[in-house]
Motif scaffolding. Structure first.
Motif, PDB file in Angstrom:
ATOM      1  N   MET A   2       0.825  -1.206   0.000  1.00  0.00           N
ATOM      2  CA  MET A   2       0.000   0.000   0.000  1.00  0.00           C
ATOM      3  C   MET A   2       0.867   1.267   0.000  1.00  0.00           C
ATOM      4  SD  MET A   2      -3.086   0.730  -0.192  1.00  0.00           S
ATOM      5  CE  MET A   2      -4.549   1.425   0.413  1.00  0.00           C
ATOM      6  N   ARG A   3       1.933   1.258   0.793  1.00  0.00           N
ATOM      7  CA  ARG A   3       2.807   2.428   0.859  1.00  0.00           C
ATOM      8  C   ARG A   3       3.589   2.603  -0.440  1.00  0.00           C
ATOM      9  NH1 ARG A   3       2.370   4.117   5.961  1.00  0.00           N
ATOM     10  NH2 ARG A   3       2.011   2.591   7.554  1.00  0.00           N
ATOM     11  N   MET A   4       3.934   1.495  -1.096  1.00  0.00           N
ATOM     12  CA  MET A   4       4.643   1.591  -2.376  1.00  0.00           C
ATOM     13  C   MET A   4       3.758   2.265  -3.422  1.00  0.00           C
ATOM     14  SD  MET A   4       7.721   0.641  -2.015  1.00  0.00           S
ATOM     15  CE  MET A   4       8.360   0.355  -3.651  1.00  0.00           C
ATOM     16  N   ARG A   5       2.463   2.131  -3.273  1.00  0.00           N
ATOM     17  CA  ARG A   5       1.549   2.804  -4.191  1.00  0.00           C
ATOM     18  C   ARG A   5       1.684   4.320  -4.065  1.00  0.00           C
ATOM     19  NH1 ARG A   5      -4.375   0.840  -3.771  1.00  0.00           N
ATOM     20  NH2 ARG A   5      -3.228  -1.084  -4.032  1.00  0.00           N
ATOM     21  N   ALA A   6       1.850   4.822  -2.844  1.00  0.00           N
ATOM     22  CA  ALA A   6       2.038   6.261  -2.620  1.00  0.00           C
ATOM     23  C   ALA A   6       3.324   6.736  -3.290  1.00  0.00           C
ATOM     24  CB  ALA A   6       2.066   6.575  -1.125  1.00  0.00           C
ATOM     25  N   LEU A   7       4.382   5.937  -3.176  1.00  0.00           N
ATOM     26  CA  LEU A   7       5.644   6.279  -3.820  1.00  0.00           C
ATOM     27  C   LEU A   7       5.464   6.322  -5.336  1.00  0.00           C
ATOM     28  CD1 LEU A   7       9.152   5.178  -2.934  1.00  0.00           C
ATOM     29  CD2 LEU A   7       8.385   4.787  -5.255  1.00  0.00           C
ATOM     30  N   PHE A   8       4.822   5.298  -5.885  1.00  0.00           N
ATOM     31  CA  PHE A   8       4.612   5.244  -7.334  1.00  0.00           C
ATOM     32  C   PHE A   8       3.840   6.455  -7.842  1.00  0.00           C
ATOM     33  CE2 PHE A   8       1.766   4.384 -10.872  1.00  0.00           C
ATOM     34  CZ  PHE A   8       2.685   4.078 -11.869  1.00  0.00           C
ATOM     35  N   ALA A  67      11.794   0.528  -0.048  1.00  0.00           N
ATOM     36  CA  ALA A  67      11.098  -0.754  -0.210  1.00  0.00           C
ATOM     37  C   ALA A  67      11.431  -1.728   0.923  1.00  0.00           C
ATOM     38  CB  ALA A  67      11.468  -1.375  -1.556  1.00  0.00           C
ATOM     39  N   ARG A  68      12.623  -1.618   1.481  1.00  0.00           N
ATOM     40  CA  ARG A  68      13.050  -2.552   2.532  1.00  0.00           C
ATOM     41  C   ARG A  68      12.481  -2.219   3.907  1.00  0.00           C
ATOM     42  NH1 ARG A  68      17.910  -2.293  -0.154  1.00  0.00           N
ATOM     43  NH2 ARG A  68      18.702  -0.746   1.285  1.00  0.00           N
ATOM     44  N   GLY A  69      12.268  -0.986   4.187  1.00  0.00           N
ATOM     45  CA  GLY A  69      11.848  -0.599   5.532  1.00  0.00           C
ATOM     46  C   GLY A  69      10.350  -0.337   5.618  1.00  0.00           C
ATOM     47  N   ARG A  70       9.932  -0.058   6.818  1.00  0.00           N
ATOM     48  CA  ARG A  70       8.536   0.334   7.048  1.00  0.00           C
ATOM     49  C   ARG A  70       8.559   1.828   7.326  1.00  0.00           C
ATOM     50  NH1 ARG A  70       3.416  -0.398   8.242  1.00  0.00           N
ATOM     51  NH2 ARG A  70       2.616   0.098  10.303  1.00  0.00           N
ATOM     52  N   HIS A  71       8.210   2.597   6.309  1.00  0.00           N
ATOM     53  CA  HIS A  71       8.286   4.049   6.383  1.00  0.00           C
ATOM     54  C   HIS A  71       6.887   4.651   6.302  1.00  0.00           C
ATOM     55  CE1 HIS A  71      12.623   3.815   5.861  1.00  0.00           C
ATOM     56  NE2 HIS A  71      12.413   2.970   4.863  1.00  0.00           N
ATOM     57  N   SER A  72       6.769   5.868   6.808  1.00  0.00           N
ATOM     58  CA  SER A  72       5.480   6.553   6.784  1.00  0.00           C
ATOM     59  C   SER A  72       5.062   6.857   5.350  1.00  0.00           C
ATOM     60  CB  SER A  72       5.562   7.860   7.584  1.00  0.00           C
ATOM     61  OG  SER A  72       6.344   8.812   6.882  1.00  0.00           O
ATOM     62  N   MET A 114       7.246   7.916   1.896  1.00  0.00           N
ATOM     63  CA  MET A 114       7.098   7.282   0.582  1.00  0.00           C
ATOM     64  C   MET A 114       6.765   8.325  -0.488  1.00  0.00           C
ATOM     65  SD  MET A 114       7.907   4.286   1.393  1.00  0.00           S
ATOM     66  CE  MET A 114       7.463   3.053   0.204  1.00  0.00           C
ATOM     67  N   ILE A 115       5.922   9.271  -0.135  1.00  0.00           N
ATOM     68  CA  ILE A 115       5.601  10.353  -1.076  1.00  0.00           C
ATOM     69  C   ILE A 115       6.855  11.174  -1.362  1.00  0.00           C
ATOM     70  CG2 ILE A 115       4.318  12.521  -1.314  1.00  0.00           C
ATOM     71  CD1 ILE A 115       1.979  11.073   0.163  1.00  0.00           C
ATOM     72  N   SER A 116       7.627  11.466  -0.338  1.00  0.00           N
ATOM     73  CA  SER A 116       8.870  12.216  -0.523  1.00  0.00           C
ATOM     74  C   SER A 116       9.812  11.467  -1.459  1.00  0.00           C
ATOM     75  CB  SER A 116       9.562  12.454   0.823  1.00  0.00           C
ATOM     76  OG  SER A 116       8.775  13.284   1.643  1.00  0.00           O
ATOM     77  N   GLY A 117       9.949  10.172  -1.260  1.00  0.00           N
ATOM     78  CA  GLY A 117      10.789   9.366  -2.139  1.00  0.00           C
ATOM     79  C   GLY A 117      10.283   9.380  -3.568  1.00  0.00           C
ATOM     80  N   GLY A 118       8.974   9.311  -3.726  1.00  0.00           N
ATOM     81  CA  GLY A 118       8.387   9.365  -5.066  1.00  0.00           C
ATOM     82  C   GLY A 118       8.651  10.696  -5.750  1.00  0.00           C
ATOM     83  N   LEU A 119       8.546  11.794  -5.002  1.00  0.00           N
ATOM     84  CA  LEU A 119       8.820  13.111  -5.577  1.00  0.00           C
ATOM     85  C   LEU A 119      10.270  13.206  -6.055  1.00  0.00           C
ATOM     86  CD1 LEU A 119       6.975  15.486  -3.081  1.00  0.00           C
ATOM     87  CD2 LEU A 119       6.205  14.734  -5.338  1.00  0.00           C
ATOM     88  N   LEU A 120      11.188  12.735  -5.215  1.00  0.00           N
ATOM     89  CA  LEU A 120      12.607  12.776  -5.585  1.00  0.00           C
ATOM     90  C   LEU A 120      12.857  11.920  -6.838  1.00  0.00           C
ATOM     91  CD1 LEU A 120      15.633  12.662  -3.276  1.00  0.00           C
ATOM     92  CD2 LEU A 120      15.559  11.155  -5.230  1.00  0.00           C
ATOM     93  N   LEU A 149      12.599  13.335   2.925  1.00  0.00           N
ATOM     94  CA  LEU A 149      13.291  12.125   3.371  1.00  0.00           C
ATOM     95  C   LEU A 149      14.182  12.410   4.577  1.00  0.00           C
ATOM     96  CD1 LEU A 149      14.260  10.484  -0.033  1.00  0.00           C
ATOM     97  CD2 LEU A 149      12.482   9.745   1.570  1.00  0.00           C
ATOM     98  N   ILE A 150      14.825  13.564   4.573  1.00  0.00           N
ATOM     99  CA  ILE A 150      15.707  13.921   5.690  1.00  0.00           C
ATOM    100  C   ILE A 150      14.894  14.265   6.939  1.00  0.00           C
ATOM    101  CG2 ILE A 150      17.316  15.687   6.515  1.00  0.00           C
ATOM    102  CD1 ILE A 150      18.343  15.813   3.537  1.00  0.00           C
ATOM    103  N   LEU A 151      13.879  15.097   6.772  1.00  0.00           N
ATOM    104  CA  LEU A 151      13.114  15.569   7.934  1.00  0.00           C
ATOM    105  C   LEU A 151      12.196  14.507   8.530  1.00  0.00           C
ATOM    106  CD1 LEU A 151      12.214  19.138   6.631  1.00  0.00           C
ATOM    107  CD2 LEU A 151      13.944  18.515   8.326  1.00  0.00           C
TER     108      LEU A 151
END
Length: 157
Positions: free
Chosen positions: A1-7, A85-90, A94-100, A148-150
């Motif tokens: 589900m969280r990977m969907r937010a990243l995508f 993908a490896r961790g359990r992140h908020s 995931m959205i921050s990672g997707g933006l980057l 990602l940093i904050l």
């Protein structure tokens, strides 16, 4: 589900970046019309070809520098994707990672198509004249990296 937010964050960041470049560079033809003052001095469209990284650092006209920057961008995207993908992140992480990732891939496409990154945004304020141009992808890269940093270490929601 969280990977969907990243995508989806990555998808929309990439799409908005490419659409903005197409509209400003090709439809509004800022390269040939010259500068377009949108809300001067806060927002101006200025055509730029960035062969380096942000703010024109590490400029190089060689094909080698182009491919090194493409490769570096792809490695960074892969590392961020693997880490998330490896961790359990908020969800916000995931959205921050997707933006980057979406922003970085937008600039990679430019380098593949043109040999440089299309830049067109110029912002100045408060009597300070900013000589640099950037693009929507750069905004997403910065926002994603900041997120990602904050947000690192925050409990997943």
């Amino acid at each position: 589900m969280r990977m969907r937010a990243l995508f989806w964050a990555g998808f929309w960041a990439f799409l908005l970046d490419q659409a903005s470049k197409y509209l400003v560079v090709y439809v509004m033809d800022v390269a040939h019309r010259g500068n377009i003052d949108v809300l001067p001095p806060l927002l101006r469209f200025r055509y730029g070809e960035n062969r380096g990284i942000n703010f024109g650092l590490f400029q190089g006209d060689s094909d080698a520098s182009r491919w090194i920057l493409v490769g570096l961008s792809l490695v960074i995207c892969a590392v961020v994707l693997g880490w998330l993908a490896r961790g359990r992140h908020s969800r916000l992480m995931m959205i921050s990672g997707g933006l980057l990732i979406g922003g970085a891939l937008g600039n990679v496409i430019d380098r593949l198509l043109y040999g440089y990154v299309l830049d067109f945004l110029n912002m100045s304020c408060c009597g300070i004249e900013n000589p640099f141009v950037f693009n929507v992808a750069d905004i997403f890269i910065f926002a994603g990296a900041a997120g990602l940093i904050l947000l690192d270490g925050k409990k997943p929601s």
